[in-house]
Design a protein around this motif. Sequence first.
Motif, PDB file in Angstrom:
ATOM      1  N   ASP A   1       0.835  -1.200   0.000  1.00  0.00           N
ATOM      2  CA  ASP A   1       0.000   0.000   0.000  1.00  0.00           C
ATOM      3  C   ASP A   1       0.872   1.253   0.000  1.00  0.00           C
ATOM      4  O   ASP A   1       2.111   1.179   0.015  1.00  0.00           O
ATOM      5  N   ASN A   2       0.225   2.425  -0.023  1.00  0.00           N
ATOM      6  CA  ASN A   2       0.957   3.687  -0.169  1.00  0.00           C
ATOM      7  C   ASN A   2       1.935   3.930   0.970  1.00  0.00           C
ATOM      8  O   ASN A   2       3.059   4.412   0.747  1.00  0.00           O
ATOM      9  N   MET A   3       1.524   3.596   2.177  1.00  0.00           N
ATOM     10  CA  MET A   3       2.412   3.796   3.316  1.00  0.00           C
ATOM     11  C   MET A   3       3.693   2.984   3.154  1.00  0.00           C
ATOM     12  O   MET A   3       4.800   3.467   3.406  1.00  0.00           O
ATOM     13  N   SER A   4       3.542   1.744   2.705  1.00  0.00           N
ATOM     14  CA  SER A   4       4.702   0.874   2.503  1.00  0.00           C
ATOM     15  C   SER A   4       5.560   1.358   1.342  1.00  0.00           C
ATOM     16  O   SER A   4       6.806   1.325   1.406  1.00  0.00           O
ATOM     17  N   ILE A   5       4.909   1.791   0.272  1.00  0.00           N
ATOM     18  CA  ILE A   5       5.634   2.283  -0.903  1.00  0.00           C
ATOM     19  C   ILE A   5       6.589   3.405  -0.525  1.00  0.00           C
ATOM     20  O   ILE A   5       7.774   3.400  -0.876  1.00  0.00           O
ATOM     21  N   ASN A   6       6.072   4.393   0.202  1.00  0.00           N
ATOM     22  CA  ASN A   6       6.898   5.548   0.540  1.00  0.00           C
ATOM     23  C   ASN A   6       7.981   5.213   1.559  1.00  0.00           C
ATOM     24  O   ASN A   6       9.098   5.745   1.485  1.00  0.00           O
ATOM     25  N   ALA A   7       7.680   4.310   2.480  1.00  0.00           N
ATOM     26  CA  ALA A   7       8.705   3.885   3.432  1.00  0.00           C
ATOM     27  C   ALA A   7       9.850   3.194   2.714  1.00  0.00           C
ATOM     28  O   ALA A   7      11.039   3.419   3.013  1.00  0.00           O
ATOM     29  N   VAL A   8       9.516   2.348   1.749  1.00  0.00           N
ATOM     30  CA  VAL A   8      10.530   1.631   0.984  1.00  0.00           C
ATOM     31  C   VAL A   8      11.366   2.589   0.143  1.00  0.00           C
ATOM     32  O   VAL A   8      12.604   2.500   0.107  1.00  0.00           O
ATOM     33  N   GLU A   9      10.707   3.512  -0.547  1.00  0.00           N
ATOM     34  CA  GLU A   9      11.458   4.453  -1.375  1.00  0.00           C
ATOM     35  C   GLU A   9      12.368   5.341  -0.535  1.00  0.00           C
ATOM     36  O   GLU A   9      13.480   5.682  -0.958  1.00  0.00           O
ATOM     37  N   ASP A  10      11.936   5.698   0.670  1.00  0.00           N
ATOM     38  CA  ASP A  10      12.774   6.486   1.561  1.00  0.00           C
ATOM     39  C   ASP A  10      13.982   5.698   2.058  1.00  0.00           C
ATOM     40  O   ASP A  10      15.015   6.270   2.398  1.00  0.00           O
TER      41      ASP A  10
ATOM     42  N   ALA B   1      12.534  -5.414   1.293  1.00  0.00           N
ATOM     43  CA  ALA B   1      12.975  -4.530   2.371  1.00  0.00           C
ATOM     44  C   ALA B   1      11.818  -3.884   3.118  1.00  0.00           C
ATOM     45  O   ALA B   1      12.042  -3.040   3.990  1.00  0.00           O
ATOM     46  N   ALA B   2      10.589  -4.278   2.809  1.00  0.00           N
ATOM     47  CA  ALA B   2       9.416  -3.569   3.327  1.00  0.00           C
ATOM     48  C   ALA B   2       9.337  -3.573   4.853  1.00  0.00           C
ATOM     49  O   ALA B   2       9.040  -2.542   5.470  1.00  0.00           O
ATOM     50  N   PHE B   3       9.585  -4.713   5.490  1.00  0.00           N
ATOM     51  CA  PHE B   3       9.472  -4.778   6.946  1.00  0.00           C
ATOM     52  C   PHE B   3      10.502  -3.855   7.600  1.00  0.00           C
ATOM     53  O   PHE B   3      10.171  -3.080   8.503  1.00  0.00           O
ATOM     54  N   ALA B   4      11.735  -3.947   7.125  1.00  0.00           N
ATOM     55  CA  ALA B   4      12.796  -3.109   7.708  1.00  0.00           C
ATOM     56  C   ALA B   4      12.516  -1.629   7.489  1.00  0.00           C
ATOM     57  O   ALA B   4      12.845  -0.790   8.337  1.00  0.00           O
ATOM     58  N   ALA B   5      11.885  -1.307   6.369  1.00  0.00           N
ATOM     59  CA  ALA B   5      11.624   0.095   6.038  1.00  0.00           C
ATOM     60  C   ALA B   5      10.636   0.742   6.987  1.00  0.00           C
ATOM     61  O   ALA B   5      10.558   1.977   7.071  1.00  0.00           O
TER      62      ALA B   5
ATOM     63  N   ASP C   1       8.457   1.476  16.494  1.00  0.00           N
ATOM     64  CA  ASP C   1       8.153   0.054  16.668  1.00  0.00           C
ATOM     65  C   ASP C   1       7.033  -0.339  15.711  1.00  0.00           C
ATOM     66  O   ASP C   1       6.221   0.505  15.304  1.00  0.00           O
ATOM     67  N   TYR C   2       7.014  -1.624  15.360  1.00  0.00           N
ATOM     68  CA  TYR C   2       5.859  -2.140  14.635  1.00  0.00           C
ATOM     69  C   TYR C   2       5.588  -3.567  15.098  1.00  0.00           C
ATOM     70  O   TYR C   2       6.475  -4.262  15.566  1.00  0.00           O
TER      71      TYR C   2
ATOM     72  N   LEU D   1       1.131  -4.524   9.246  1.00  0.00           N
ATOM     73  CA  LEU D   1       2.148  -4.001  10.155  1.00  0.00           C
ATOM     74  C   LEU D   1       1.545  -2.849  10.946  1.00  0.00           C
ATOM     75  O   LEU D   1       1.233  -1.789  10.392  1.00  0.00           O
ATOM     76  N   ILE D   2       1.374  -3.055  12.237  1.00  0.00           N
ATOM     77  CA  ILE D   2       0.758  -2.052  13.100  1.00  0.00           C
ATOM     78  C   ILE D   2       1.870  -1.180  13.680  1.00  0.00           C
ATOM     79  O   ILE D   2       2.766  -1.671  14.370  1.00  0.00           O
ATOM     80  N   LEU D   3       1.822   0.112  13.398  1.00  0.00           N
ATOM     81  CA  LEU D   3       2.873   1.036  13.804  1.00  0.00           C
ATOM     82  C   LEU D   3       2.539   1.644  15.163  1.00  0.00           C
ATOM     83  O   LEU D   3       1.425   2.130  15.386  1.00  0.00           O
TER      84      LEU D   3
END
Length: 504
Positions: free
Chosen positions: A275-284, A347-351, A358-359, A403-405
């Motif tokens: 999803d969008n939240m994951s996309i941006n975390a990964v790109e960052d 790399a999504a989880f680590a991102a 925490d997640y 993934l609950i943040l």
Amino acid sequence: MTAIAPIPNTSAVASSPDTPKTIDWLAIAHDFMAVVGERYVVRTREELLAYECDGLISYRQQPALVVLPRTTAEMTAVIKICDRNRVAFVARGSGTGLSGGALPLPDSVLIVTSLMKKILDVDFDNQRVVVQPGVINNWVTQAVSGAGFYYAPDPSSQIICSIGGNVAENSGGVHCLKYGVTTNHVLGAKIVLPDGEVKNIGGKIPEMPGYDLTGVFVGSEGTLGIATEVTLKILKSAESIQVLLADFTTVEAAGSTVSDVISAGIIPGGMEIMDNMSINAVEDTVATNCYPRDAASILLIEIDGLEIEVAESAKRIEAICYKNGARNVTSATDADQRLRLWKGRKAAFAAMGRLSPDYYVQDGVIPRTKLTYVLQEIEKLSEKYGYHVANVFHAGDGNLHPLILYNNAEAGALETVEELGGEILKLCVRVGGSISGEHGIGADKKCYMSEMFSDTDLETMQWVRDVFDPQGIANPTKILPTPRTCGEGAKSSYDAKYKLMDRF
């Protein structure tokens, strides 16, 4: 070497479901050292800190001792010492598990297999390899890729997770849609039972007569014994591989596309949604520069097989994506391009560290046809509990990884996100799914086993466990709820003797 540091809990009560007795940890440490050497017995409080949790880092508990055997003979001797002294032991591989399966218990021995890292045999003619449990997942493919083979199960942690851990948790990965999870690729194993007896289960061919003991053992999370050798099936590399990336304005549209692709009779090697939240975390974090930051979701689809088959399937899938509202569909056939597309997903989880200190990750399975509904319900739960939920999952087989943040420093936050995670698991069961697809049950999800299974089911599982482990010392208190439903107020005597922590 320095003198042995004080052993913790030297007068502790034995971790046994029967009559307790005092444990002489100093004597046990000396027994272990006589088997594996002083260097491979961890006993100081400072050293034990490195082993107090697995990938489920919210929960921590130091073991009394850690021992690192290197051979089947050493493993046998170590387990016999545990059996003789009636102390609990917990098996641990690389410590990447996400359900608390390798979480130590108070007054227990942690048996770590990370030094058992030899590839013992490679047989290309019969497409199999034999490895020790400490071999890293990705090492198997590296060892056989030069001859045109690979090992299919590929968890996101494949560069660090071990085969022994994969066997314990029945791990999956991106390619489990087409090729199945670990149990579909284990032909047999040499295992050490909880009394130290060595047994060979399965064999060197896919189908063996008699009871499927390999199927029982894979996914048993160290409760039936520890594997010291595993025979794996390897596959011939595909003639052609292509990866498609489609981006959508809604997550639901990506979910509908998944169902439509399967309904069309196409079985990709893998289908993953972010999803969008994951996309941006990964790109960052890893900067693939492939994922459109404004997309509500992306769908990664890998197709493999004969060149003509892949080309035709790609055309059909692309048409289905556009029919469901995809803005763009890009493709990659070059190995480096494909790796770049997959880099972000791996790399999504680590991102998630970019978004939250925490997640808490869950692992549930739902029917593909319920994907849109379940994602909508997860969004409602997110709003109800006040915590963001990022969605990254194996969409092709309905294996969700919400993934609950949260911030663990906030009082009561962990308990709240645990409750939210539990509601997601219950939702999965209600729509005809499961509480685990590949992470296992461990300590984290055992309280939800009764959501899926009846009392008779759970009792039958316990009978199987008792046959392998009559003393109840192999990773006790994991998988099966004790008491039968964790909502019961009183702890069972079984839990009391293991000093089970209230949070479990």
